[in-house]
Design an enzyme around this catalytic site. Structure first.
Site, PDB file in Angstrom:
ATOM      1  N   GLU A   9      44.704  39.737  45.915  1.00  0.00           N
ATOM      2  CA  GLU A   9      45.268  39.599  44.569  1.00  0.00           C
ATOM      3  C   GLU A   9      44.389  40.455  43.680  1.00  0.00           C
ATOM      4  O   GLU A   9      43.506  39.955  43.004  1.00  0.00           O
ATOM      5  CB  GLU A   9      45.290  38.127  44.142  1.00  0.00           C
ATOM      6  CG  GLU A   9      46.419  37.797  43.157  1.00  0.00           C
ATOM      7  CD  GLU A   9      46.099  38.175  41.720  1.00  0.00           C
ATOM      8  OE1 GLU A   9      45.722  39.346  41.483  1.00  0.00           O
ATOM      9  OE2 GLU A   9      46.231  37.317  40.858  1.00  0.00           O
ATOM     10  N   GLU A  59      43.023  47.570  38.369  1.00  0.00           N
ATOM     11  CA  GLU A  59      41.784  46.923  38.809  1.00  0.00           C
ATOM     12  C   GLU A  59      41.227  47.549  40.085  1.00  0.00           C
ATOM     13  O   GLU A  59      40.367  46.970  40.743  1.00  0.00           O
ATOM     14  CB  GLU A  59      42.019  45.424  39.015  1.00  0.00           C
ATOM     15  CG  GLU A  59      42.260  44.670  37.724  1.00  0.00           C
ATOM     16  CD  GLU A  59      42.388  43.171  37.931  1.00  0.00           C
ATOM     17  OE1 GLU A  59      42.243  42.713  39.090  1.00  0.00           O
ATOM     18  OE2 GLU A  59      42.623  42.454  36.944  1.00  0.00           O
TER      19      GLU A  59
END
Length: 709
Positions: A144, A153
């Site tokens: 995730e 990210e």
């Protein structure tokens, strides 16, 4: 151990030395994280659980042991799901040490310590082999690593490394695939967050128009995505020019590349118009068949709008094209999605990128200075003609033919308005090199470089020579300063007014004359989730995570109010709006304590999730600019965002939230706000039968005297 940290106070402009815990940055990171929001995202949790069960079953059906690698485990939730689903062992990687420590405790409390190993490293540092972190490669990869932009990210580099070094070839992956979607629209509202529009000014000599400089018009804009709650943008604010286009997909079960790439989609515009903005989102499929899907689509593109999941950790993206371009209905064109290892951006092309072999547009980088100085909401505020007209009307009442004006705000156009409305001389203070360069270019574009004096200096350091020996008869401010996040930070204008008091002439006028701080207690429809304890999540006990966040919230900085663009977060008022404190800019900052006490009556039953605070600036006795409420309704709060329609521009309100208190019909609150040191808190008392909410406000006179000195 305690450490001293020097910090600039946005309100006073002074540097303060504060005693902090040596791990205060960790606590700040935890307190402002989205862990609670993610754990409350039931749609996400259920889909991950379903995908993990299916992946483990596929491996078991092949007669293999299920060895799981979980990158970015956080609380360890997905690893515990995997073991519960039958995985033989799970290696859970978490680089953030406080989170890794919490994951160890959570895993132990839930009874999985024998099957889950928490590895406190970045995944690229994990070692393989008999003496390494992992004895062998995993055959199930769970991650995730996504943000609103999907890859922001560092998902691509992490996947690339994992496939090369940590997992087996053609491993099972949860999620299995991600797809990025885009939709081209025309939107004057959203385009106003990226470009400076011409601003008409009606004067006694006819209409004057403030125009942007050429570099600003040509500038591709800021390089970062604008992530917002797209479901809160009115459909009347944009015109759809294309269908929803699947731009590119990433198969996480195979080798992933983080190299720069572009993906084009040919389409015929649904309507003729000016292509300005690309709205974008993504979905993730948890299984190879695509039966288990988690979508970030806004309501108009969602397969089941009734089941739309609210979430704040994943929203939708607004991308601005480098330049607006005309498109014609039925005439084919190509929308091109470009990405590197961390960012996505878009362009339009008339011919296929594969055929013309043109150099693909580079990642947009601002070269005009404006996007470095003004954020997207600030652009919207400057482009709000109604707001500009308020300032024009107020200036007309205070300007005289012999007025000598001093404008104190960062990158403000007030100095141009004052000149066009007849001021004899105008000075503007720009304390940063970026704002000085920007304003110099704007003045030159409007042929005012010799008529408005720019002073590149902090206002407190002004000398009589800077003002050519003249006394100021009109001190102006919006006020707006780029360092201001919370409403009272712009009270820096008051400190500046105090510092330049010696340069003000007899009877000098200050605009705005006064400001007032207001509050209302609200019940949020969804925003409360980011601070609400989770307890159990999909059958797993995560109370340890709740306790860690609660401890982090006990630190001074974490008790500050949070700035939010509240047009994105619907709420219902439980009290009437109340003025807390007034600040008189016509006088210097007083050396004594400013203090007020009172109570707020909660008029409606509900759950008191927080108190919204905002400032109102009283330009003249008859003119007020609000950064908060437009109007109050019986069952909801309508927040001012710069336009009568309440659509988003620049205004941000702040929220002082109860510290993870249980929901209740009535709550008694104690609101304590010290604007000078930016530490508002909202405390709740246990259930009580009455509906009076006491509050106190004050300021530290020592800080005030220090600033004036």
């Amino acid at each position: 151990m305690k450490v001293f940290c020097g910090r600039a106070n946005p309100t006073t402009g002074s540097v303060e030395w504060l005693e902090e815990d040596e791990h205060y940055d960790y606590h700040q990171e935890i307190a402002r994280s989205s862990y609670a929001d993610m754990l409350h995202d039931k749609d996400r949790n259920i889909k991950y659980y379903q995908g993990i069960r299916a992946a483990v079953s596929r491996v078991k059906d092949r007669g293999q042991k299920a060895l799981v690698l979980d990158i970015g485990t956080g609380t360890g939730l997905l690893s515990m799901m995997a073991v519960t689903a039958g995985a033989d062992f799970c290696y859970a990687i978490e680089v953030f040490k406080p989170m890794a420590d919490a994951a160890v405790k959570i895993v132990e409390k839930n009874g999985f310590s024998d099957k889950i190993k928490i590895i406190n490293k970045h995944s690229t540092e994990v070692t393989m082999g008999p003496d390494g972190d992992m004895p062998c490669r995993a055959n199930i990869l769970i991650t995730e690593l996504f943000d609103t932009e999907l890859i922001g990210e560092g998902a691509l580099p992490s996947y690339e490394h994992a496939h090369r070094h940590l997992v087996q070839e053609n491993c099972e992956a949860v999620p299995h695939r991600a797809t990025v979607y885009a939709q081209l629209v025309e939107s004057r509202r959203m385009w106003s967050w990226n470009k400076l529009f011409p601003i008409p000014v009606h004067t006694s000599c006819g209409e004057q128009v403030i125009v942007p400089h050429l570099e600003l018009e040509r500038c591709p804009g800021a390089p970062s995505v604008y992530d917002i709650q797209l479901n809160q943008v009115s459909s009347a604010d944009f015109t759809v020019l294309s269908d929803v286009l699947p731009m590119f997909s990433v198969d996480f079960s195979k080798q992933v590349s983080s190299s720069a790439a572009c993906h084009s989609r040919q389409f015929e515009p649904l309507a003729s118009g000016r292509a300005q903005v690309v709205l974008s989102w993504w979905d993730i499929e948890m299984d190879p068949e695509g039966k288990i899907k988690c979508s970030m689509a806004p309501f108009w593109a969602h397969s089941d709008p009734e089941e739309l999941q609210w979430r704040d950790h994943w929203m939708q993206c607004v991308y601005f094209l480098p330049q607006e371009e005309p498109v014609v209905q039925g005439s084919s064109i190509y929308l091109v999605a470009h990405h590197d290892d961390y960012c996505v951006w878009y362009s339009l092309q008339r011919t296929s990128p594969e055929k013309d072999r043109r150099v693909y547009p580079a990642r947009p980088v601002c070269d005009c200075q404006a996007h470095l100085l003004w954020n997207r909401p600030r652009f919207g505020e400057i482009n709000d003609q109604d707001r500009t007209d308020q300032y024009i009307q107020a200036l007309r009442t205070v300007l005289k033919p012999d007025s000598v004006c001093l404008c104190v705000s960062d990158g403000s156009l007030l100095s141009l308005l004052a000149h066009h409305l007849g001021a004899e001389q105008v000075f503007t203070v720009e304390s940063s090199a970026a704002s000085h360069r920007l304003m110099k270019k704007i003045f030159k574009a409007n042929h005012l470089e010799d008529k408005i004096n720019i002073i590149e200096k902090r206002p407190e350091l002004l000398t009589s020579a800077d003002l050519e020996g003249k006394k100021i008869s009109l001190l102006l401010g919006e006020p707006f300063f780029t360092t201001s996040l919370l409403p009272w930070h712009n009270l820096y204008f008051w400190y500046v007014r105090t510092a330049v008091d010696q340069h003000l002439g007899p009877g000098a006028v200050v605009m705005p004359q006064t400001a007032s701080l207001h509050t209302v207690v609200v019940e949020f429809r969804d925003l409360w989730r980011i601070r609400s304890p989770c307890g159990d999540c999909e059958g797993f006990d995560v109370h340890i995570m709740d306790d860690m966040i609660k401890r982090a919230l006990d630190f001074r900085e974490s008790k500050e109010a949070e700035p939010h663009p509240l047009w994105e977060y619907p709420c219902r008022c439980l009290s009437e709006p109340q003025q807390i404190l007034t600040f008189d800019f016509r006088q210097p900052v007083p050396p004594h304590l400013i203090h007020a006490e009172g109570s707020i009556e909660l008029r409606r039953p509900g759950r008191s999730h927080g108190a919204v605070l905002w400032m109102e600036y009283h330009l003249t006795p008859d003119s007020t600019v609000s950064t908060g409420l437009l109007k109050s309704a019986e069952d909801k709060v309508v927040l001012c965002t710069g336009t009568v329609a309440g659509t988003p521009t620049a205004s941000r309100q702040c929220i002082s939230s109860p510290r993870r208190t249980p929901e209740r019909r009535w709550a008694a609150l104690r609101l304590s706000v010290t604007p000078w040191i930016s530490t508002p808190t909202l405390e709740t008392s246990p259930w009580i039968s009455h509906s009076q909410t006491p509050w106190t406000m004050g300021s530290d006179p020592h800080l005030l005297r220090n600033k004036v000195a």
